[in-house]
Design a protein around this motif. Structure first.
Motif, mmCIF file in Angstrom:
data_model
loop_
_atom_site.group_PDB
_atom_site.id
_atom_site.type_symbol
_atom_site.label_atom_id
_atom_site.label_comp_id
_atom_site.label_asym_id
_atom_site.label_seq_id
_atom_site.Cartn_x
_atom_site.Cartn_y
_atom_site.Cartn_z
ATOM 1 N N ARG A 1 30.447 29.352 84.913
ATOM 2 C CA ARG A 1 30.616 30.490 85.806
ATOM 3 C C ARG A 1 29.333 30.677 86.588
ATOM 4 N N HIS A 2 29.474 30.940 87.847
ATOM 5 C CA HIS A 2 28.333 31.241 88.695
ATOM 6 C C HIS A 2 28.381 32.712 89.064
ATOM 7 N N THR A 3 27.215 33.323 89.128
ATOM 8 C CA THR A 3 27.154 34.707 89.584
ATOM 9 C C THR A 3 27.349 34.715 91.094
ATOM 10 N N PRO A 4 27.741 35.839 91.656
ATOM 11 C CA PRO A 4 27.874 35.895 93.112
ATOM 12 C C PRO A 4 26.580 35.521 93.834
ATOM 13 N N GLU A 5 25.450 35.899 93.262
ATOM 14 C CA GLU A 5 24.169 35.557 93.878
ATOM 15 C C GLU A 5 23.945 34.047 93.887
ATOM 16 N N GLN A 6 24.300 33.375 92.776
ATOM 17 C CA GLN A 6 24.173 31.919 92.707
ATOM 18 C C GLN A 6 25.098 31.248 93.711
ATOM 19 N N TRP B 1 34.804 29.080 97.635
ATOM 20 C CA TRP B 1 33.638 29.953 97.726
ATOM 21 C C TRP B 1 33.393 30.392 99.163
ATOM 22 N N TYR C 1 33.213 34.142 99.812
ATOM 23 C CA TYR C 1 31.883 34.721 99.944
ATOM 24 C C TYR C 1 31.185 34.397 101.258
ATOM 25 N N LYS D 1 27.745 41.394 95.015
ATOM 26 C CA LYS D 1 27.657 42.194 93.799
ATOM 27 C C LYS D 1 28.561 43.417 93.911
ATOM 28 N N GLU E 1 32.200 42.455 93.483
ATOM 29 C CA GLU E 1 32.521 42.237 92.077
ATOM 30 C C GLU E 1 32.718 43.578 91.351
ATOM 31 N N GLU E 2 31.854 44.553 91.642
ATOM 32 C CA GLU E 2 31.993 45.873 91.033
ATOM 33 C C GLU E 2 33.317 46.520 91.439
ATOM 34 N N ARG F 1 36.235 44.947 89.567
ATOM 35 C CA ARG F 1 36.310 45.451 88.182
ATOM 36 C C ARG F 1 36.904 46.863 88.147
#
Length: 94
Positions: A7-12, A47, A51, A60, A63-64, A67
């Protein structure tokens, strides 16, 4: 040979997209860029659609919000079940 999923973070993801765009701008071919980034071409396109053009803070926040949306959907579903149960009890079908 099976590859391990990660899994990659959104920042990655955004960092890799920027790096890939830079390499593409320098004349590299997409398959080579994807190999360097250690992703598949399908992942690259997914991606980029998800993104592309975002900054780290935007990703970020997205993603919040996703959720929070999932949490609210779960609440609505639970309330709908409660309402159905109360209707059944009210009819005397228990």
């Amino acid at each position: 040979m099976a590859t391990r999923r990660r899994r990659h973070t959104p920042e990655q993801i955004i960092r890799k997209l920027r790096e890939g765009e830079k390499q593409l701008g320098q004349g590299a071919e997409l398959p080579e860029v994807c190999r360097r980034l250690e992703i598949t071409e399908a992942t690259w396109y997914w991606w980029r659609n998800q993104y592309g053009g975002m900054k780290g803070d935007d990703a970020k926040r997205l993603e919040e919000l996703e959720r929070e949306n999932a949490r609210l959907k779960k609440m609505v579903a639970e309330q709908a079940l409660d309402i159905d149960m109360l209707k059944e009890l009210n009819r005397g079908n228990w």
